[in-house]
Design a protein around this motif. Structure first.
Motif, PDB file in Angstrom:
ATOM      1  N   THR A 110       0.871  -1.059   0.014  1.00 43.17           N
ATOM      2  CA  THR A 110       0.026  -0.067   0.026  1.00 43.17           C
ATOM      3  C   THR A 110       0.903   1.200  -0.036  1.00 43.17           C
ATOM      4  O   THR A 110       0.376   2.417  -0.207  1.00 43.17           O
ATOM      5  CB  THR A 110      -0.796   0.192   1.265  1.00 43.17           C
ATOM      6  N   ASN A 111       2.120   1.177   0.472  1.00 45.04           N
ATOM      7  CA  ASN A 111       2.897   2.328   0.553  1.00 45.04           C
ATOM      8  C   ASN A 111       2.217   3.345   1.727  1.00 45.04           C
ATOM      9  O   ASN A 111       2.350   4.630   1.467  1.00 45.04           O
ATOM     10  CB  ASN A 111       3.022   3.142  -0.740  1.00 45.04           C
ATOM     11  N   TYR A 112       1.688   2.770   2.653  1.00 45.42           N
ATOM     12  CA  TYR A 112       1.252   3.375   3.706  1.00 45.42           C
ATOM     13  C   TYR A 112      -0.241   4.330   3.139  1.00 45.42           C
ATOM     14  O   TYR A 112      -0.780   5.327   3.955  1.00 45.42           O
ATOM     15  CB  TYR A 112       1.989   4.418   4.337  1.00 45.42           C
ATOM     16  N   SER A 113      -0.857   3.884   1.967  1.00 43.89           N
ATOM     17  CA  SER A 113      -1.904   4.594   1.783  1.00 43.89           C
ATOM     18  C   SER A 113      -2.997   3.884   1.692  1.00 43.89           C
ATOM     19  O   SER A 113      -3.586   2.544   1.622  1.00 43.89           O
ATOM     20  CB  SER A 113      -1.821   4.726   0.184  1.00 43.89           C
ATOM     21  N   GLU A 114      -4.053   4.338   2.600  1.00 44.79           N
ATOM     22  CA  GLU A 114      -5.405   3.680   2.909  1.00 44.79           C
ATOM     23  C   GLU A 114      -5.974   3.511   1.269  1.00 44.79           C
ATOM     24  O   GLU A 114      -6.776   2.337   1.351  1.00 44.79           O
ATOM     25  CB  GLU A 114      -6.416   4.488   3.860  1.00 44.79           C
ATOM     26  N   ASP A 115      -6.084   4.484   0.466  1.00 49.00           N
ATOM     27  CA  ASP A 115      -6.735   4.309  -0.648  1.00 49.00           C
ATOM     28  C   ASP A 115      -6.301   2.994  -1.575  1.00 49.00           C
ATOM     29  O   ASP A 115      -6.958   2.235  -1.995  1.00 49.00           O
ATOM     30  CB  ASP A 115      -6.738   5.335  -1.464  1.00 49.00           C
ATOM     31  N   ALA A 116      -4.890   3.105  -1.557  1.00 49.16           N
ATOM     32  CA  ALA A 116      -4.170   1.847  -2.165  1.00 49.16           C
ATOM     33  C   ALA A 116      -4.739   0.489  -1.516  1.00 49.16           C
ATOM     34  O   ALA A 116      -4.996  -0.432  -2.147  1.00 49.16           O
ATOM     35  CB  ALA A 116      -2.857   2.026  -1.871  1.00 49.16           C
ATOM     36  N   GLU A 117      -4.950   0.477  -0.011  1.00 46.57           N
ATOM     37  CA  GLU A 117      -5.430  -0.820   0.718  1.00 46.57           C
ATOM     38  C   GLU A 117      -6.777  -1.091   0.221  1.00 46.57           C
ATOM     39  O   GLU A 117      -7.193  -2.271  -0.309  1.00 46.57           O
ATOM     40  CB  GLU A 117      -5.348  -0.724   2.059  1.00 46.57           C
ATOM     41  N   THR A 118      -7.796   0.026   0.105  1.00 44.92           N
ATOM     42  CA  THR A 118      -9.043  -0.380  -0.608  1.00 44.92           C
ATOM     43  C   THR A 118      -9.012  -0.884  -1.866  1.00 44.92           C
ATOM     44  O   THR A 118      -9.884  -1.743  -1.964  1.00 44.92           O
ATOM     45  CB  THR A 118      -9.685   1.079  -0.640  1.00 44.92           C
ATOM     46  N   GLY A 119      -8.317  -0.586  -2.837  1.00 44.66           N
ATOM     47  CA  GLY A 119      -8.096  -1.136  -4.124  1.00 44.66           C
ATOM     48  C   GLY A 119      -7.790  -2.278  -4.199  1.00 44.66           C
ATOM     49  O   GLY A 119      -8.040  -3.239  -4.718  1.00 44.66           O
ATOM     50  N   LEU A 120      -6.579  -2.680  -3.286  1.00 46.88           N
ATOM     51  CA  LEU A 120      -6.033  -4.189  -3.199  1.00 46.88           C
ATOM     52  C   LEU A 120      -7.102  -4.951  -2.576  1.00 46.88           C
ATOM     53  O   LEU A 120      -7.120  -6.289  -3.029  1.00 46.88           O
ATOM     54  CB  LEU A 120      -4.820  -3.826  -2.484  1.00 46.88           C
ATOM     55  N   VAL A 121      -7.836  -4.666  -1.607  1.00 46.07           N
ATOM     56  CA  VAL A 121      -9.027  -5.534  -0.971  1.00 46.07           C
ATOM     57  C   VAL A 121      -9.845  -5.733  -1.969  1.00 46.07           C
ATOM     58  O   VAL A 121     -10.302  -7.065  -2.183  1.00 46.07           O
ATOM     59  CB  VAL A 121      -9.565  -4.759   0.170  1.00 46.07           C
ATOM     60  N   GLU A 122     -10.279  -4.919  -2.794  1.00 46.18           N
ATOM     61  CA  GLU A 122     -10.949  -5.178  -3.962  1.00 46.18           C
ATOM     62  C   GLU A 122     -10.724  -6.172  -4.906  1.00 46.18           C
ATOM     63  O   GLU A 122     -11.307  -7.159  -5.561  1.00 46.18           O
ATOM     64  CB  GLU A 122     -11.822  -3.993  -4.483  1.00 46.18           C
ATOM     65  N   ALA A 123      -9.459  -5.862  -5.264  1.00 47.78           N
ATOM     66  CA  ALA A 123      -8.972  -6.836  -6.515  1.00 47.78           C
ATOM     67  C   ALA A 123      -8.681  -8.180  -5.889  1.00 47.78           C
ATOM     68  O   ALA A 123      -8.939  -8.992  -6.663  1.00 47.78           O
ATOM     69  CB  ALA A 123      -7.623  -6.278  -6.718  1.00 47.78           C
ATOM     70  N   PHE A 124      -8.439  -8.307  -4.527  1.00 49.20           N
ATOM     71  CA  PHE A 124      -8.048  -9.529  -3.937  1.00 49.20           C
ATOM     72  C   PHE A 124      -9.517 -10.244  -3.722  1.00 49.20           C
ATOM     73  O   PHE A 124      -9.490 -11.561  -4.019  1.00 49.20           O
ATOM     74  CB  PHE A 124      -7.356  -9.539  -2.750  1.00 49.20           C
ATOM     75  N   ILE A 125     -10.534  -9.481  -3.368  1.00 45.09           N
ATOM     76  CA  ILE A 125     -11.902 -10.288  -3.433  1.00 45.09           C
ATOM     77  C   ILE A 125     -12.282 -10.671  -4.815  1.00 45.09           C
ATOM     78  O   ILE A 125     -12.804 -11.980  -5.003  1.00 45.09           O
ATOM     79  CB  ILE A 125     -12.688  -9.157  -2.814  1.00 45.09           C
TER      80      ILE A 125
END
Lengths: 340, 340
Positions: A110-125
């Motif tokens: 995420t590089n410490y970015s919450e938005d990046a985390e949100t995107g990754l979570v959706e991609a992984f789901i």
DNA sequence: ATGAAAGCGCTAACAC
DNA sequence: GTGTTAGCGCTTTCAT
């Protein structure tokens, strides 16, 4: 230039269960059984099918298998950055433990970015992972909602939380900071500084330390914010800055051992006595903490174990078993060495 | 204990394109187009469908998509261990670059075992990854054969090879060792040691160094083999061992900077003059090399760039474009500092 | 611009 | 112990 050798590779369709079945004179479902539940197949046909599997170089398509069975045997992990050795340790533990059971690891940063985390979570789901490991306990509303809707097992890590999404393994960063604050006060230091990033865990450590100092009647600590992922050089620079800024400072608590080690190295270089002139404390108990002079007083935590435990929790859940402790506090301890 | 909240999560089937299509009053293929090729849909229906996608929280099943399209948008990377910062850097570069294009990374660790690598390669082929990144150029016959049969793009990394499987990005470890050997001889050192693991790259560096020494008329170097992944403490112990073993030693070349830094720290502690009594050289140009005293002479390489380049090569290939240089030698350079 | 049909390769039921 | 049938949720190709 494309692939040099092997001109016929591209158009060749991959071998399927059907192909193996035909060759072995059985139906594809028997091949499936040989692979997944060999005990349900007679030894004779099993050996026969197995020999065709290996001679034909058959590798099952797990995409198709996952689609049909609704289990991918993939776990995703999301970390701020894999470059930071503490997260690398967690990922190592996770990956090793999972691979023992035939699970694979998808990695996201995420590089410490919450938005990046949100995107990754959706991609992984979207990948239909069987489970998800998150770093930290602070997530966007959208992340929580997606996770809840997907209904997959989740392990949050590296902190404690009053309201975990699902499972949790880590330690209390606030309490750890507090413990170090109390330790430093007990050792007689009063005018102190905290040096760390502005990520949630760094801030929690500072808040804990501050609370301890104020409770003990020590003055408000200086809070030097440095970029997350600051290392040796940042530690060296910060210690200079700190001594110039506040010459009467007595101790500095760094949010990670690497920065603290950088500070120790700089002090050694400039003949600043540690801990006499200034005491130094670190966090995480990395190898470098024991190797610099003086050896660093630090907070011991278990980065690797976090990964191992997260994997164990998930595997238990995959096995449809109840997880005994859905929240696992691995704790921390103050390691007293020579620097503070 | 299972999930605390959300009792209705488990049995709820995930939302499909069909569900969204029904709600929006179109066919599922139109939903597919809105997601994959929005320009082929009229603006009116597109917006309509998009609003249903977001209100229903639809996340496409990429497993099904991958099965149908034969493209997973997943790349797998196999490294010896993610704990070693040089490999972590490569993985970081790879992951960051791939995620820019919507690709995800599957990570595998071999622990320096060729058998483990073989197993991982088969598992990843089973996942139908679009591409594969390998560490090193030495692989089992079975691995090569499976890869050839699968016909997927492969990038080998971290070394050069006369016969790459497909693409290759790294530098010549033998030549790098040789260059350091020549440098040390040029600086006047003759009786030397090499300290490193017995992995292929460590051995190549030693072989190169040895060749250089012998070519220049220096005596056969001592070869101290340490476990792969040895760090600060191993460096400290090794330098002691070496000085006891061969008191007339003049220089030691370590296969990684962390070990060399450990040696430097130990020398400082015991008052052994570096480079006067013994010269020290490292490998990789990690941050610690510049921070110890004396700063370490080392070999500069580009761990992060290896990952970035590997990703670029794969992405180009996925785009059905020819890769301009299927073999990319990133090179190395000797960084002269104070330790040798 | 939109839809219908077919199939990707597998597993989960249910037969025999 | 082995086979048959019916999907899993999507993309592809071809039609309209």
């Amino acid at each position: 230039m494309t692939r040099k050798t092997d001109p016929a590779a591209a158009p060749t369709r991959a071998i399927t269960k059907e192909d193996v079945a035909r060759a072995a004179g059985v139906s594809h479902i028997t091949v499936s059984r040989v692979i997944n539940t060999p005990e349900k197949v007679s030894p004779a046909t099993r050996e026969r099918v197995e020999s065709f599997i290996s001679s034909m170089g058959y590798i099952p398509n797990m995409l198709a298998g996952g689609l049909a069975s609704r289990r991918t045997r993939i776990v995703a992990a999301i970390v701020p950055t894999i470059s930071h050795s503490i997260f690398a340790e967690t990922v190592r533990g996770l990956s090793e433990q999972l691979s023992l059971q035939g699970y694979q690891l998808l990695l996201g940063q995420t590089n410490y970015s919450e938005d990046a985390e949100t995107g990754l979570v959706e991609a992984f789901i979207g990948r239909r992972v069987d489970g998800l490991v998150l770093t930290g306990v602070q997530h966007s509303a959208r992340t929580r909602q997606r996770l809840k809707a997907a209904g997959i097992p989740v392990v949050e890590t590296w902190d404690m939380s009053p309201q975990p999404i699902d499972m949790l393994v880590g330690f209390d960063n606030h309490a750890a900071g507090q413990a170090m604050g109390e330790y430093l006060v007990r050792k007689g230091y009063r005018r102190m500084a905290f040096v760390g990033g502005d990520d949630p865990r760094g801030l929690a450590r500072f808040a804990g330390m501050r609370e301890a100092l104020l409770a003990q009647g020590a003055p408000e600590p200086v809070h030097l914010v440095v970029p997350v992922g600051s290392f040796l050089q940042a530690g060296r620079e910060t210690i200079c800055r700190l001594l110039a800024l506040q010459p009467d400072i007595e101790a500095a608590f760094f949010s990670n051992d690497v920065m603290a080690a950088g500070a120790a190295l700089e002090c050694a270089r400039r003949g600043i006595a540690v801990p006499k002139r200034i005491a130094l404390a670190g966090f995480a108990n990395l190898e470098i903490a024991t190797e610099v002079l003086p050896a660093l007083t630090t907070v011991q935590i278990s980065a690797h174990q976090i990964g191992v435990t997260a994997a164990e929790m998930l595997l238990t859940r995959f096995d449809s078993q109840p997880v005994a402790q859905a929240v696992c506090d691995l704790g921390y301890s103050i390691l007293e060495r020579d620097s503070a």
